[in-house]
Design an enzyme around this catalytic site. Structure first.
Site, mmCIF file in Angstrom:
data_model
loop_
_atom_site.group_PDB
_atom_site.id
_atom_site.type_symbol
_atom_site.label_atom_id
_atom_site.label_comp_id
_atom_site.label_asym_id
_atom_site.label_seq_id
_atom_site.Cartn_x
_atom_site.Cartn_y
_atom_site.Cartn_z
ATOM 1 N N GLN A 237 0.830 -1.206 0.000
ATOM 2 C CA GLN A 237 0.000 0.000 0.000
ATOM 3 C C GLN A 237 0.868 1.262 0.000
ATOM 4 O O GLN A 237 0.371 2.346 -0.277
ATOM 5 C CB GLN A 237 -0.929 0.012 1.226
ATOM 6 N N ARG A 384 -9.346 -0.645 7.523
ATOM 7 C CA ARG A 384 -10.301 0.266 6.897
ATOM 8 C C ARG A 384 -10.692 1.429 7.792
ATOM 9 O O ARG A 384 -11.861 1.742 7.988
ATOM 10 C CB ARG A 384 -11.542 -0.486 6.443
ATOM 11 N N GLU A 760 -13.097 5.051 4.337
ATOM 12 C CA GLU A 760 -13.135 4.360 5.612
ATOM 13 C C GLU A 760 -14.266 4.811 6.523
ATOM 14 O O GLU A 760 -14.574 4.139 7.507
ATOM 15 C CB GLU A 760 -11.779 4.530 6.288
#
Lengths: 806, 166
Positions: A237, A384, A760
């Site tokens: 990521q 998340r 999120e």
């Protein structure tokens, strides 16, 4: 001519810029099976690695015998800590200032910890060989309960640092203590509690869960001995951070490391960190001189590659009798597992947990957090959510409901009395944040109207009466949550990762034909950046989104960035994209002025062109200006048309929302059936409503999973008892509720396009909403707090304890 | 380990190879035939990322040996579009209705959706949800996948398609 010239609105629509439901460009390859994920990569001579893992939660490693494994045809090498130690690679630094064992040296500290790395010509042989590595263990008492970690006589977990009294964040109180962190005004808060008319107190625990993207963590490492260069393809990521960390660990110069994150099959925080498998693959490639692939399986992923939450929050609210909050006090016991590999900005050992005052106007607050070691997998990623923000939202939203119950107030009414008012923005919270913008009352009222909240409460009352009369066995729960997120880390004065300031970046190159290549320092894992960043550029520069290619994930070509997590891509790289585009536009304006032989100040922007003020027939389109930039630039100006921007945000952004959940609980089966879920999100300026809605659907589904079933469980000797899809809850299309989405728009005042980030929010607001709904169903029977996850068994047990089964 | 010859039809064309008896069908497809559309997402046959169509039924190719597929007729996501490249109605539907995000589950969802519509050309929403319960998605929350399959059903029946995703 004029009658066929498209109007501004028609030209704007053709660009597919911000605000339109542009179809995703990524989908063209994905729907044809032509995505390019790490495990799809096949290099000549590539070897496969597999890890030997500990069966014990806590044990001394007495002996490792790899002779049988090495004798198996196809096995090239077996690495253990003894091989890594001379290279000083048996431990690696974590993002949290601790170290983590790459391969266990003297002890294993959690089940499935990495002990040896087998390298073979094919993945089946590697798996066979891993079985043949014989490891002799001496089992030690395991510590799994964080509340016992700092007890006198608790097992010593980290012998490597047991005598160290200073940790990365100050003094350690005990050999199993990691850090103590506090914020807020303790004395003023204690005083608020002493004076309070009403107080509530509850231990609110957020269970250990795992982000569990459908693609596990994996990489291919390839070291070129001739050039001395390392290339790593991986599920990253944050590819640039991985490159810097790889350079610091391996001592390979950073310009000789190429990190490539290809298509990623979901991340949700799981793919932020560096894991032992990556290091092993890199070392294996250096040792063997061949590319080495490492792909973890699902059990490895769930049991060893990070985790999220495991936060135990003792929460107290002080209030007046008429329901005005006057103080908040929280103590958190944070279970970080065997190594502190928590993925937070370096100065924030508890992430942004101090957003725990939520959306309410608390005059004072105090938070203290203690982190402890246990015999569980290391990690602490933001599943998340922005760093520890879902923990904070769950904490305050449960606590507000508990307060409402004590006061005999409706939970929505209590919130309306305490929400920060629109005129208070920018709002300074008691725990140090400056909330950028919001209209909380409007959002909650809109949500309540949309579901006809009063009618729902009346229906619930009737149901409760019917239940008491024995006419139904179903209870009805209405969950309300109002959340404020803090995303887009972050201003560099606050936030860094291992010293690297948390800015992000964009580079835009306009080619002579007006086609565009743009690259960002972030990395999509399904969020659709290739689609949405192009929309920002399209609107800013008046070039069609379809003529813009967005690339991410290759550290050789993309400008340095900190990656995608914590909903930071839009607030940071999205801002950088707009700012880089504006640099280009400023240069284009100079070129236009020259071509039209007017002053720059006589020009005005119209969708896709600069036109002469008062004479709209005279204009130059951006496409024409792109050509001119390579063909005929004004004297004194460099040719070319490109720009790069590194955006250091002045503040974080604060998306918010109001969620309402209605569910029915069968007290005889414990089944909670979600009847309705309404989610109103305010993420500021909306770039692509279709993608926003998709993000909210997905985040709500993950929230549903967490609240209603997910938990990574350990038994008393440290066995992880549910690390597979057999028994770790992932909802299918059948269990997943239907989602209703809605929005308000309060732009961020400091973001160039007013956007706040959204990916999120639904997880942050969703988890407490489900939990509040289940609790709400039972509260008229005297129940105050039921811990997550609200699976059927636990809900049935609650009903049983309340005497509902006769 | 001694290898075994397998022959099958994959996406309409003959395919063959030498495999170990224990080689999983998913690995044969991905690593020997270079059909990397289907994925491995779990070890327990739950996630369905590896779903392919085999002799007219959906199978999880991670739970089947390549030798068991000897002589079979297999359709993978790579074979869904028409030879000229025109996307199948399902592929179009997934894009139109935003039925995918990271794309990892998508090939399995598409091949599963294909078989579902072959068996039941006009499924209700509940039938679609039950029909794809063997395929997990972590990104979309399924709502738009359901819409995508409804879109494809309408398109295949020649009926007007619904509005695109919100």
């Amino acid at each position: 001519m004029n009658d066929v010239t498209p109007s501004s609105a028609e030209r704007a629509e053709k660009l597919q810029g911000m605000g339109c439901k542009r179809k995703r460009v990524e989908d063209i390859r994905f729907v044809q099976g032509k995505g390019s994920y790490v495990d799809d990569l096949k290099l000549p001579g590539m070897l496969h690695g597999d890890l030997v893992r500990s069966p014990y939660g806590h044990a001394r490693v007495r002996k490792i015998d790899a002779a049988k494994a090495k004798a198996l045809p196809g096995v090239v090498a077996v690495l253990t800590a003894a091989d890594l130690k001379p290279l000083n690679l048996h431990y690696m630094p974590t993002l949290a200032g601790d170290v983590q064992a790459v391969l266990a040296e003297e002890k294993v500290l959690y089940q499935n910890q990495e002990v040896a790395f087998v390298i073979a010509t094919d993945r089946y042989v590697a798996a066979d060989a891993a079985e043949l590595v014989e490891v002799e263990y001496e089992e030690l008492p395991a510590l799994v309960d964080p509340f016992k970690a700092m007890a006198p006589g608790a097992p010593v977990l980290r012998e490597d640092i047991k005598d160290k009294t200073d940790g990365a964040h100050g003094k350690r109180k005990h050999y199993n203590h990691i850090f103590a962190w506090q914020i807020g005004e303790k004395e003023a808060t204690d005083q608020a509690f002493r004076k309070a008319e009403v107080t509530v107190k509850e231990l609110i625990s957020y269970q250990r869960v795992h982000p569990c993207p459908l693609e596990t963590c994996q990489c291919v490492a390839s070291f070129d001995k001739i050039k001395g260069e390392l290339t790593v393809w991986g599920t990253f990521q944050a590819p640039h951070v991985i490159r810097t960390v790889a350079s610091l660990i391996s001592k390979i110069p950073e310009h000789k490391i190429h990190v490539i994150a290809p298509d990623i099959g979901g991340g949700f925080g799981n793919k932020v960190g560096a894991y032992p498998g990556y290091i092993c693959a890199v070392v294996a490639s250096i040792v063997t001189g061949r590319p080495v692939k490492w792909v973890e399986d699902r059990i490895e992923n769930l049991s060893a590659t990070s985790f999220a939450r495991d936060y135990h929050m003792t929460t107290e609210i002080a209030a007046t009798k008429d329901g005005r909050v006057t103080g908040l006090r929280v103590h958190v016991l944070a279970d970080h597992g065997a190594f502190d590999a928590c993925a937070d900005p370096s100065k924030w050992p508890a992430g942004f947990f101090n957003i725990v005052t939520g959306s309410y106007d608390f005059p004072v607050a105090h938070v203290a957090v203690d982190g402890v070691y246990t015999n569980k997998a290391p990690g602490g990623v933001a599943y998340r959510c922005s760093f520890r923000v879902t923990e904070a939202a769950y904490c305050i939203e449960r606590a507000m409901d508990i307060l409402a119950q004590k006061l005999g107030l409706d939970p929505a009414e209590l919130r309306l009395r305490n929400l920060i008012r629109r005129e208070q923005f920018p709002y300074q919270s008691a725990l140090g944040w400056e909330y950028d913008s919001g209209d909380y009352h409007a959002a909650l009222k809109k949500a309540m109207d949309a579901v006809d909240y009063r009618a729902l409460r009346a229906e619930q009352k009737a149901r409760q009466e019917a239940f008491k009369r024995g006419e139904t066995r179903e209870l009805m729960g209405i969950g309300v949550s109002f959340f404020t997120e803090i995303v887009g880390a972050g201003p560099s004065r606050n936030c860094d990762i291992l010293g690297i300031a948390m800015f992000d970046s964009a580079e835009i190159r306009i080619h002579p034909t007006g086609a565009v290549t743009a690259r960002m320092g972030t990395k999509s894992q399904g969020q659709g950046h290739e689609t949405t960043y192009a929309q920002i550029i399209a609107s800013e520069l008046g070039l069609p989104a379809d003529d813009i290619t967005v690339e991410e994930g290759n550290t050789d070509t993309a400008p340095y960035g900190l990656g995608t997590y914590g909903s930071r891509s839009t607030p940071t790289a999205g801002a950088a994209t707009a700012m880089a585009a504006r640099k280009i536009k400023a240069k284009a304006q100079m070129i236009a002025a020259d071509l039209l032989e007017v002053s720059e100040y006589d020009l005005e922007w119209d969708v896709d062109r600069f036109r002469v003020k008062g004479n709209p027939e005279r204009f130059k389109t951006m496409k024409e200006l792109a050509w001119a930039a390579y063909n005929r630039v004004p004297k004194g100006l460099e040719p070319g048309l490109e720009a790069v921007n590194y955006y250091d945000p002045p503040n974080m952004t604060y998306p918010f929302g109001a969620y309402i959940c209605v569910l029915d609980v069968d007290v005889d089966t414990g089944v909670c059936k979600v009847r309705r879920f309404y989610a109103l999100d305010d993420c500021g300026t909306r770039i692509n409503p279709m993608i926003i809605e998709g993000q909210i659907h997905g985040g709500l589904t993950e929230a549903f999973a967490i609240a209603m079933g997910q938990e990574i469980r350990y038994d008393e000797i440290g066995n992880c008892t549910n690390p597979s899809f057999m028994d770790y809850f992932l909802p299918t299309a059948v269990e997943t509720p239907k989602w209703e989405t809605d929005w308000t728009t309060t732009p961020s005042p400091h973001h160039p396009i007013g956007a706040k980030g959204v990916g999120e929010s639904p997880n942050v607001g969703g988890v407490p909403c489900f939990a509040n709904a289940v609790n709400d169903a039972f509260k008229f029977l005297g129940s105050t707090h039921i811990a997550m996850p609200h699976n059927h068994w636990r809900t049935w047990t609650v009903a049983d304890k309340l005497g509902l089964h006769g | 380990m001694a290898k075994v010859q397998v022959t099958m039809k994959v996406n309409g064309a003959p395919a063959e190879g030498l495999v170990e008896p224990r080689t999983l069908l998913i690995h044969f497809l991905r690593e020997q035939l270079n059909l990397t559309g289907a994925h491995v997402g779990c070890d327990t046959s739950h996630c369905g990322a590896c779903t392919v169509d085999l002799d007219g039924r959906s199978v999880k190719s991670c739970t089947m040996f390549a030798v068991q597929a000897d002589g079979a007729d297999i359709l993978t996501v790579e074979g869904l579009a028409a030879p000229g490249g025109t996307l199948h109605a399902l592929q179009e539907g997934f894009r139109e209705m935003h039925g995918l995000q990271c794309g990892f589950c998508t090939p399995g969802m598409l091949t599963r959706g294909y078989r579902l519509l072959e068996e039941n050309p006009r499924p209700s929403e509940d039938e679609i949800r039950a029909g794809i319960a063997g395929n997990l998605c972590r990104c979309t929350g399924y709502q738009n996948i359901v819409k995508a399959i409804q879109y494809a059903a309408a398109r295949l029946a020649g009926a007007p398609v619904k509005e695109a995703a919100e």
